[in-house]
Design a protein around this motif. Structure first.
Motif, PDB file in Angstrom:
ATOM      1  N   GLY A 259     -43.793 -35.436  -8.480  1.00  0.00           N
ATOM      2  CA  GLY A 259     -42.404 -35.033  -8.251  1.00  0.00           C
ATOM      3  C   GLY A 259     -41.987 -33.825  -9.050  1.00  0.00           C
ATOM      4  O   GLY A 259     -40.781 -33.597  -9.255  1.00  0.00           O
ATOM      5  N   SER A 260     -42.950 -33.004  -9.500  1.00  0.00           N
ATOM      6  CA  SER A 260     -42.616 -31.881 -10.382  1.00  0.00           C
ATOM      7  C   SER A 260     -41.911 -30.726  -9.664  1.00  0.00           C
ATOM      8  O   SER A 260     -41.516 -29.755 -10.308  1.00  0.00           O
ATOM      9  CB  SER A 260     -43.895 -31.353 -11.049  1.00  0.00           C
ATOM     10  OG  SER A 260     -44.847 -30.947 -10.075  1.00  0.00           O
ATOM     11  N   ARG A 261     -41.750 -30.820  -8.340  1.00  0.00           N
ATOM     12  CA  ARG A 261     -40.989 -29.774  -7.644  1.00  0.00           C
ATOM     13  C   ARG A 261     -39.512 -29.835  -8.000  1.00  0.00           C
ATOM     14  O   ARG A 261     -38.797 -28.853  -7.856  1.00  0.00           O
ATOM     15  CB  ARG A 261     -41.186 -29.926  -6.133  1.00  0.00           C
ATOM     16  CG  ARG A 261     -42.605 -29.605  -5.660  1.00  0.00           C
ATOM     17  CD  ARG A 261     -42.701 -29.645  -4.145  1.00  0.00           C
ATOM     18  NE  ARG A 261     -44.042 -29.295  -3.695  1.00  0.00           N
ATOM     19  CZ  ARG A 261     -44.416 -29.230  -2.418  1.00  0.00           C
ATOM     20  NH1 ARG A 261     -43.511 -29.494  -1.469  1.00  0.00           N
ATOM     21  NH2 ARG A 261     -45.644 -28.916  -2.093  1.00  0.00           N
ATOM     22  N   ASP A 262     -39.079 -30.993  -8.437  1.00  0.00           N
ATOM     23  CA  ASP A 262     -37.714 -31.144  -8.920  1.00  0.00           C
ATOM     24  C   ASP A 262     -37.638 -30.553 -10.325  1.00  0.00           C
ATOM     25  O   ASP A 262     -38.396 -30.960 -11.207  1.00  0.00           O
ATOM     26  CB  ASP A 262     -37.343 -32.628  -8.952  1.00  0.00           C
ATOM     27  CG  ASP A 262     -35.868 -32.853  -9.286  1.00  0.00           C
ATOM     28  OD1 ASP A 262     -35.295 -32.029 -10.015  1.00  0.00           O
ATOM     29  OD2 ASP A 262     -35.310 -33.867  -8.843  1.00  0.00           O
ATOM     30  N   GLN A 379     -27.718 -34.503 -14.793  1.00  0.00           N
ATOM     31  CA  GLN A 379     -29.088 -33.991 -14.760  1.00  0.00           C
ATOM     32  C   GLN A 379     -29.790 -34.205 -16.100  1.00  0.00           C
ATOM     33  O   GLN A 379     -30.978 -34.554 -16.136  1.00  0.00           O
ATOM     34  CB  GLN A 379     -29.067 -32.510 -14.393  1.00  0.00           C
ATOM     35  CG  GLN A 379     -28.727 -32.254 -12.939  1.00  0.00           C
ATOM     36  CD  GLN A 379     -28.624 -30.767 -12.627  1.00  0.00           C
ATOM     37  OE1 GLN A 379     -28.053 -29.991 -13.397  1.00  0.00           O
ATOM     38  NE2 GLN A 379     -29.169 -30.364 -11.496  1.00  0.00           N
ATOM     39  N   ARG A 382     -30.704 -37.789 -16.241  1.00  0.00           N
ATOM     40  CA  ARG A 382     -31.859 -38.077 -15.387  1.00  0.00           C
ATOM     41  C   ARG A 382     -33.150 -37.551 -16.004  1.00  0.00           C
ATOM     42  O   ARG A 382     -34.214 -38.160 -15.867  1.00  0.00           O
ATOM     43  CB  ARG A 382     -31.644 -37.458 -14.002  1.00  0.00           C
ATOM     44  CG  ARG A 382     -32.707 -37.833 -12.989  1.00  0.00           C
ATOM     45  CD  ARG A 382     -32.180 -37.681 -11.566  1.00  0.00           C
ATOM     46  NE  ARG A 382     -31.870 -36.300 -11.241  1.00  0.00           N
ATOM     47  CZ  ARG A 382     -32.744 -35.452 -10.697  1.00  0.00           C
ATOM     48  NH1 ARG A 382     -33.968 -35.863 -10.416  1.00  0.00           N
ATOM     49  NH2 ARG A 382     -32.399 -34.232 -10.407  1.00  0.00           N
ATOM     50  N   THR A 386     -36.217 -39.927 -16.762  1.00  0.00           N
ATOM     51  CA  THR A 386     -37.516 -39.590 -16.163  1.00  0.00           C
ATOM     52  C   THR A 386     -38.593 -39.482 -17.229  1.00  0.00           C
ATOM     53  O   THR A 386     -39.733 -39.947 -17.032  1.00  0.00           O
ATOM     54  CB  THR A 386     -37.416 -38.268 -15.389  1.00  0.00           C
ATOM     55  OG1 THR A 386     -36.400 -38.375 -14.388  1.00  0.00           O
ATOM     56  CG2 THR A 386     -38.739 -37.924 -14.730  1.00  0.00           C
TER      57      THR A 386
END
Length: 465
Positions: A259-262, A379, A382, A386
């Motif tokens: 999910g590193s595109r986020d 953010q 999150r 994460t």
């Protein structure tokens, strides 16, 4: 380091260890006295067996607690590198600073040990009262303050003191020039360049793997092959613990790619690689706890499978009641072992929560800068969650892999001579405990850090030096 207040989580770890140890010391005596009161004095050997199991479990808990304590101490010192460097600049010696920290460790261990002994004794008294009230225990006098109660207190104090000594070694490497530096953590390359640690870690893993291979080669001829295999497991596992800063960063890097595109997920993943020492210290304790839990579960699962296979062969499928009774016995045994060994995982979980909280506290300027650059409070929240999830997942996956390997080697070397093929067996209950526990830990570990991060205004965070 603001005295004992900075080490409040470490006092909690010491108290948990002593509470666990106190219960394990008191319980065998209660069992022995209950057997004597019911006329089964000849079964007092059960109390002795419970004592041996209890001390083994306490040793495991002390080992995990010492690792967590040493890592907490090292994390605190890493975050105060500039303060220590300033003290060196005005004349303080590294030896004097380290001696002060180790003295603090002695006090921390003593305070935690006494608190844990009181709590453990109180819990034992409550359990005796409840069990005696419902008729499970005979109505007789029980010893709740045996002289052996001193032993877990002394063990926790010495383990905490020694862990502070190990964790404070970084003080000796801090130079006065670092007072001018803004970095508080070594880079990934700096961590990996510790030649002595790397050599010891590789040597222990290689020697341990060799001993396990010896056990596997001889497993078909004698159950005594479990002895070199068990020794090899302990040695190689020690190598993994020593080489945590070598083993864990690649795992964290792999998990961080998911999910590193986020951008928020990418930042969370890079935080672990930017401070690999801090991340490795936070996760290795949980790796140890999960590995121990899974190892025992896999070994018990293999034993149950082999026992059922042997019983089926003897009864030719006619012993369904016996097999059902055996399954119930192993289910109960696995539950008891999971509770006993899982306590070490609880202690390790405290270390994860503490390390993450310290990490957020030491990155106040960074969090303030992110808020100034446009990241919203949600953010940032999150990102911290994460990061916690990534660390917990990395620790759980590593522990699962190691636990399955060690459990299978133990089962193969102990039961391979029976001629029944041995394959890794992981009980579903253990998987559920590990997965659910990891999810709960990931959530709990972020509560305090998120509150701290959200409480500090960006301008104040940027002003922190």
């Amino acid at each position: 380091m603001n005295g004992l207040r900075a080490f409040a989580p470490t006092i909690l770890v010491a108290a948990l260890g002593t509470t666990f140890g106190s219960a394990l010391v008191i319980a065998p005596g209660i069992v022995t006295e209950a057997l004597a009161a019911t006329g089964f004095a000849e079964l007092r050997s059960v109390g002795a067996i419970l004592s041996v199991i209890g001390w083994l479990a306490l040793g495991i808990a002390l080992y995990v607690g010492a690792v967590v304590t040493a890592n907490t101490c090292a994390t605190l010192i890493a975050g105060q590198t500039r303060i220590i460097a300033l003290q060196r600049l005005v004349g303080a010696t590294g030896a004097a600073l380290r001696a002060r920290i180790t003295r603090t460790g002695l006090v921390v261990g003593l305070v935690g040990g006494l608190i844990g002994a009181v709590v453990g004794t109180g819990l034992a008294a409550v359990f005796v009262m409840v069990l005696r009230g419902n008729g499970f225990l005979p109505d007789t006098a029980y010893t709740l303050l045996p002289w052996q109660l001193v032993l877990p207190i002394a063990a926790v104090v010495l383990a905490t003191w020694g862990a502070f000594g190990v964790g404070s070694r970084r003080v000796l490497t801090v130079t006065p020039l670092e007072a001018l530096s803004s970095s508080v953590e070594p880079s990934h390359d700096d961590v990996r360049s510790g030649r002595a640690r790397s050599v010891w870690a590789i040597l222990l893993v290689v020697v341990g793997a060799g001993l396990m291979v010896v056990g596997l080669v001889n497993s078909a001829t004698s159950p005594l092959a479990v002895l070199p295999a068990a020794l090899g497991g302990f040695v190689s596992f020690a190598g993994v613990a020593v080489g945590a800063t070598i083993v864990m960063p690649p795992v964290l890097q792999f998990i961080g790619r998911i999910g590193s595109r986020d951008p928020v997920v990418l930042l969370a993943g890079r935080n672990a690689m930017r401070a690999p020492g801090r991340s490795s210290r936070a996760t290795i304790g949980l790796v140890i706890g999960v590995t121990l839990l899974v190892t025992f579960a896999v070994a018990l699962g293999i034993t149950q499978y082999v026992a059922e296979t042997q019983l089926n062969a003897q009864l030719k499928g006619a012993g369904s009641d016996q097999i059902r009774s055996m399954q119930e016995f192993f289910t109960q045994l696995n539950a008891v072992v999971s509770v006993i060994v899982g306590f070490s995982a609880v202690i390790a979980a405290v270390g994860v929560v503490n390390a993450l909280a310290l990490g957020v506290l030491q990155r106040r300027r960074e969090l303030g800068l992110l808020r100034v650059l446009g990241l919203t409070g949600a953010q940032v929240r999150r990102m911290i969650v994460t990061e916690a999830v990534q660390m917990v997942v990395a620790a759980v996956l590593t522990g699962l892999v190691l636990g399955v390997v060690y459990g299978w080697v133990g089962g193969q070397t102990l039961l391979g001579s029976l001629g029944t093929p041995v394959f890794p067996v992981l009980p579903p209950m253990t998987i559920g405990i590990v997965v659910v526990g990891a999810l709960v830990l990931a959530v709990v570990a972020t509560i305090a850090p998120v509150r701290r991060a959200m409480r500090v205004p960006p301008t104040e965070a940027l002003a922190v030096d």
